[in-house]
Design a protein around this motif. Structure first.
Motif, PDB file in Angstrom:
ATOM      1  N   LYS A  62       0.850  -1.194   0.000  1.00 54.52           N
ATOM      2  CA  LYS A  62       0.000   0.000   0.000  1.00 54.52           C
ATOM      3  C   LYS A  62       0.884   1.242   0.000  1.00 54.52           C
ATOM      4  O   LYS A  62       1.846   1.342   0.755  1.00 54.52           O
ATOM      5  CB  LYS A  62      -0.877  -0.011   1.254  1.00 54.52           C
ATOM      6  N   VAL A  63       0.567   2.208  -0.866  1.00 56.72           N
ATOM      7  CA  VAL A  63       1.297   3.475  -0.951  1.00 56.72           C
ATOM      8  C   VAL A  63       0.303   4.616  -0.773  1.00 56.72           C
ATOM      9  O   VAL A  63      -0.735   4.647  -1.429  1.00 56.72           O
ATOM     10  CB  VAL A  63       2.035   3.635  -2.299  1.00 56.72           C
ATOM     11  N   THR A  64       0.603   5.530   0.126  1.00 56.44           N
ATOM     12  CA  THR A  64      -0.170   6.760   0.281  1.00 56.44           C
ATOM     13  C   THR A  64       0.639   7.889  -0.343  1.00 56.44           C
ATOM     14  O   THR A  64       1.842   8.001  -0.112  1.00 56.44           O
ATOM     15  CB  THR A  64      -0.442   7.063   1.762  1.00 56.44           C
ATOM     16  N   PHE A  65      -0.028   8.736  -1.139  1.00 50.16           N
ATOM     17  CA  PHE A  65       0.652   9.787  -1.892  1.00 50.16           C
ATOM     18  C   PHE A  65       0.356  11.171  -1.325  1.00 50.16           C
ATOM     19  O   PHE A  65      -0.714  11.421  -0.779  1.00 50.16           O
ATOM     20  CB  PHE A  65       0.200   9.765  -3.357  1.00 50.16           C
ATOM     21  N   GLN A  66       1.321  12.065  -1.517  1.00 54.10           N
ATOM     22  CA  GLN A  66       1.141  13.471  -1.206  1.00 54.10           C
ATOM     23  C   GLN A  66       1.537  14.264  -2.448  1.00 54.10           C
ATOM     24  O   GLN A  66       2.677  14.169  -2.916  1.00 54.10           O
ATOM     25  CB  GLN A  66       2.013  13.883  -0.026  1.00 54.10           C
ATOM     26  N   PHE A  67       0.585  15.017  -2.990  1.00 54.50           N
ATOM     27  CA  PHE A  67       0.847  15.947  -4.083  1.00 54.50           C
ATOM     28  C   PHE A  67       1.347  17.235  -3.434  1.00 54.50           C
ATOM     29  O   PHE A  67       0.708  17.757  -2.524  1.00 54.50           O
ATOM     30  CB  PHE A  67      -0.443  16.198  -4.867  1.00 54.50           C
ATOM     31  N   THR A  68       2.501  17.734  -3.884  1.00 50.84           N
ATOM     32  CA  THR A  68       3.113  18.898  -3.238  1.00 50.84           C
ATOM     33  C   THR A  68       3.456  19.969  -4.259  1.00 50.84           C
ATOM     34  O   THR A  68       3.944  19.677  -5.348  1.00 50.84           O
ATOM     35  CB  THR A  68       4.392  18.491  -2.470  1.00 50.84           C
ATOM     36  N   GLU A  69       3.206  21.215  -3.862  1.00 49.90           N
ATOM     37  CA  GLU A  69       3.547  22.389  -4.661  1.00 49.90           C
ATOM     38  C   GLU A  69       4.539  23.238  -3.887  1.00 49.90           C
ATOM     39  O   GLU A  69       4.279  23.609  -2.744  1.00 49.90           O
ATOM     40  CB  GLU A  69       2.277  23.204  -4.935  1.00 49.90           C
ATOM     41  N   TYR A  70       5.679  23.527  -4.522  1.00 45.88           N
ATOM     42  CA  TYR A  70       6.668  24.448  -3.962  1.00 45.88           C
ATOM     43  C   TYR A  70       6.710  25.668  -4.873  1.00 45.88           C
ATOM     44  O   TYR A  70       7.184  25.585  -5.999  1.00 45.88           O
ATOM     45  CB  TYR A  70       8.064  23.818  -3.931  1.00 45.88           C
ATOM     46  N   GLN A  71       6.176  26.793  -4.394  1.00 46.53           N
ATOM     47  CA  GLN A  71       6.254  28.025  -5.165  1.00 46.53           C
ATOM     48  C   GLN A  71       7.628  28.657  -4.960  1.00 46.53           C
ATOM     49  O   GLN A  71       8.455  28.126  -4.220  1.00 46.53           O
ATOM     50  CB  GLN A  71       5.142  28.975  -4.735  1.00 46.53           C
ATOM     51  N   LYS A  72       7.884  29.789  -5.609  1.00 46.86           N
ATOM     52  CA  LYS A  72       9.178  30.465  -5.467  1.00 46.86           C
ATOM     53  C   LYS A  72       9.493  30.631  -3.981  1.00 46.86           C
ATOM     54  O   LYS A  72       8.637  31.039  -3.208  1.00 46.86           O
ATOM     55  CB  LYS A  72       9.134  31.827  -6.160  1.00 46.86           C
ATOM     56  N   THR A  73      10.685  30.295  -3.593  1.00 44.95           N
ATOM     57  CA  THR A  73      11.245  30.267  -2.230  1.00 44.95           C
ATOM     58  C   THR A  73      10.777  29.058  -1.416  1.00 44.95           C
ATOM     59  O   THR A  73      11.218  28.879  -0.287  1.00 44.95           O
ATOM     60  CB  THR A  73      10.997  31.559  -1.412  1.00 44.95           C
ATOM     61  N   GLY A  74       9.914  28.195  -1.981  1.00 45.27           N
ATOM     62  CA  GLY A  74       9.468  27.005  -1.263  1.00 45.27           C
ATOM     63  C   GLY A  74      10.596  26.000  -1.079  1.00 45.27           C
ATOM     64  O   GLY A  74      11.477  25.869  -1.935  1.00 45.27           O
ATOM     65  N   PHE A  75      10.572  25.257   0.025  1.00 41.96           N
ATOM     66  CA  PHE A  75      11.642  24.309   0.355  1.00 41.96           C
ATOM     67  C   PHE A  75      11.152  23.343   1.423  1.00 41.96           C
ATOM     68  O   PHE A  75      10.077  23.519   1.990  1.00 41.96           O
ATOM     69  CB  PHE A  75      12.876  25.051   0.889  1.00 41.96           C
ATOM     70  N   TYR A  76      11.992  22.356   1.735  1.00 42.94           N
ATOM     71  CA  TYR A  76      11.779  21.453   2.868  1.00 42.94           C
ATOM     72  C   TYR A  76      13.166  21.109   3.404  1.00 42.94           C
ATOM     73  O   TYR A  76      13.984  20.521   2.704  1.00 42.94           O
ATOM     74  CB  TYR A  76      11.035  20.197   2.423  1.00 42.94           C
ATOM     75  N   ARG A  77      13.446  21.504   4.630  1.00 41.47           N
ATOM     76  CA  ARG A  77      14.758  21.277   5.253  1.00 41.47           C
ATOM     77  C   ARG A  77      15.048  19.776   5.399  1.00 41.47           C
ATOM     78  O   ARG A  77      14.191  18.942   5.205  1.00 41.47           O
ATOM     79  CB  ARG A  77      14.819  21.950   6.634  1.00 41.47           C
ATOM     80  N   TRP A  78      16.277  19.463   5.791  1.00 42.74           N
ATOM     81  CA  TRP A  78      16.689  18.079   5.996  1.00 42.74           C
ATOM     82  C   TRP A  78      15.708  17.368   6.921  1.00 42.74           C
ATOM     83  O   TRP A  78      15.353  17.886   7.978  1.00 42.74           O
ATOM     84  CB  TRP A  78      18.087  18.013   6.613  1.00 42.74           C
ATOM     85  N   HIS A  79      15.290  16.173   6.521  1.00 45.26           N
ATOM     86  CA  HIS A  79      14.356  15.382   7.315  1.00 45.26           C
ATOM     87  C   HIS A  79      14.399  13.923   6.866  1.00 45.26           C
ATOM     88  O   HIS A  79      14.989  13.592   5.831  1.00 45.26           O
ATOM     89  CB  HIS A  79      12.930  15.921   7.187  1.00 45.26           C
ATOM     90  N   LYS A  80      13.764  13.067   7.640  1.00 47.77           N
ATOM     91  CA  LYS A  80      13.572  11.660   7.286  1.00 47.77           C
ATOM     92  C   LYS A  80      12.073  11.401   7.245  1.00 47.77           C
ATOM     93  O   LYS A  80      11.301  12.083   7.901  1.00 47.77           O
ATOM     94  CB  LYS A  80      14.216  10.745   8.331  1.00 47.77           C
ATOM     95  N   ASP A  81      11.671  10.388   6.497  1.00 46.28           N
ATOM     96  CA  ASP A  81      10.256  10.047   6.360  1.00 46.28           C
ATOM     97  C   ASP A  81       9.854   8.814   7.165  1.00 46.28           C
ATOM     98  O   ASP A  81       8.758   8.297   6.991  1.00 46.28           O
ATOM     99  CB  ASP A  81       9.917   9.761   4.885  1.00 46.28           C
ATOM    100  N   ASP A  82      10.721   8.331   8.041  1.00 47.03           N
ATOM    101  CA  ASP A  82      10.515   7.018   8.651  1.00 47.03           C
ATOM    102  C   ASP A  82       9.607   6.996   9.874  1.00 47.03           C
ATOM    103  O   ASP A  82       9.571   6.008  10.594  1.00 47.03           O
ATOM    104  CB  ASP A  82      11.854   6.367   8.979  1.00 47.03           C
ATOM    105  N   SER A  83       8.820   8.022  10.095  1.00 51.76           N
ATOM    106  CA  SER A  83       7.848   7.980  11.191  1.00 51.76           C
ATOM    107  C   SER A  83       6.549   7.360  10.689  1.00 51.76           C
ATOM    108  O   SER A  83       6.327   7.205   9.491  1.00 51.76           O
ATOM    109  CB  SER A  83       7.601   9.387  11.739  1.00 51.76           C
ATOM    110  N   ASN A  84       5.694   7.004  11.626  1.00 45.99           N
ATOM    111  CA  ASN A  84       4.351   6.507  11.304  1.00 45.99           C
ATOM    112  C   ASN A  84       4.353   5.260  10.422  1.00 45.99           C
ATOM    113  O   ASN A  84       3.471   5.092   9.594  1.00 45.99           O
ATOM    114  CB  ASN A  84       3.531   7.620  10.650  1.00 45.99           C
ATOM    115  N   GLY A  85       5.366   4.418  10.587  1.00 41.22           N
ATOM    116  CA  GLY A  85       5.400   3.161   9.851  1.00 41.22           C
ATOM    117  C   GLY A  85       5.899   3.243   8.429  1.00 41.22           C
ATOM    118  O   GLY A  85       5.872   2.255   7.695  1.00 41.22           O
ATOM    119  N   ARG A  86       6.381   4.405   7.999  1.00 42.44           N
ATOM    120  CA  ARG A  86       6.873   4.556   6.632  1.00 42.44           C
ATOM    121  C   ARG A  86       8.212   3.818   6.489  1.00 42.44           C
ATOM    122  O   ARG A  86       9.116   4.017   7.287  1.00 42.44           O
ATOM    123  CB  ARG A  86       7.057   6.022   6.287  1.00 42.44           C
ATOM    124  N   ILE A  87       8.312   3.006   5.421  1.00 43.76           N
ATOM    125  CA  ILE A  87       9.540   2.233   5.237  1.00 43.76           C
ATOM    126  C   ILE A  87      10.226   2.501   3.900  1.00 43.76           C
ATOM    127  O   ILE A  87      11.432   2.356   3.782  1.00 43.76           O
ATOM    128  CB  ILE A  87       9.281   0.725   5.409  1.00 43.76           C
TER     129      ILE A  87
END
Length: 166
Positions: A62-87
């Motif tokens: 099973k895969v859950t998706f997130q559609f994401t939009e980054y407008q000018k200056t949009g970003f996401y700092r360093w992170h991991k996705d391994d919470s909530n059972g994500r593998i």
């Protein structure tokens, strides 16, 4: 290399996804937070959804998706996705009409930049540290999908899941 790159969606499918989901966007949050984030951590808009069609192209899990939009200056700092059972994490590029917004991950203390063409997917273990650099011009659209070993808690992420056929 710690991940795998492959073509998943056509340019037409990517365009259709952008048109279909951009009207549903809300300020992005991070798992375990129900309120919008401080823009020093993440600056984007997103919406969760499910797609059996895309899911079967990526994985037998099973895969859950997130559609994401980054407008000018949009970003996401360093992170991991391994919470909530994500593998496993899947990043799919939906457009190329932007500059900046590079996807990077850490590998042996080195920053590695992954360049994806429209419709290409990069798959990697969710415990890998990664980020999206600030968008310098245009708007960056992407899909992120997570394989989980337990159901994701949508109430602690970005709101309800939209079930759509792509």
């Amino acid at each position: 290399m710690i991940g795998k790159k492959r073509h998943i969606l056509s340019k037409e499918e990517c365009f259709d996804i952008i048109v279909k989901f951009r009207k549903h966007l809300k300020t992005s949050t991070v798992i375990n937070y129900s309120t919008p984030l401080n823009k020093q951590i993440r600056h984007s808009k997103s919406i969760f959804f499910e797609s059996d069609d895309i899911n079967t192209r990526l994985s037998s899990r099973k895969v859950t998706f997130q559609f994401t939009e980054y407008q000018k200056t949009g970003f996401y700092r360093w992170h991991k996705d391994d919470s909530n059972g994500r593998i496993v994490t899947h990043i799919i590029s939906l457009n190329k009409e932007y500059t900046g917004g590079e996807f990077q991950f850490m590998h042996h203390d080195q920053e590695v930049t992954i360049r994806l063409n429209v419709g290409e997917c990069y798959t990697f273990p969710s415990e890998v540290l990664h980020r999206v650099q600030p968008v310098l011009s245009g708007v960056r659209y992407s899909l992120v999908g997570w394989e989980v070993d337990q159901p994701i808690d949508i109430e602690q992420s970005n709101g309800p899941i939209i079930n759509e056929k792509i």
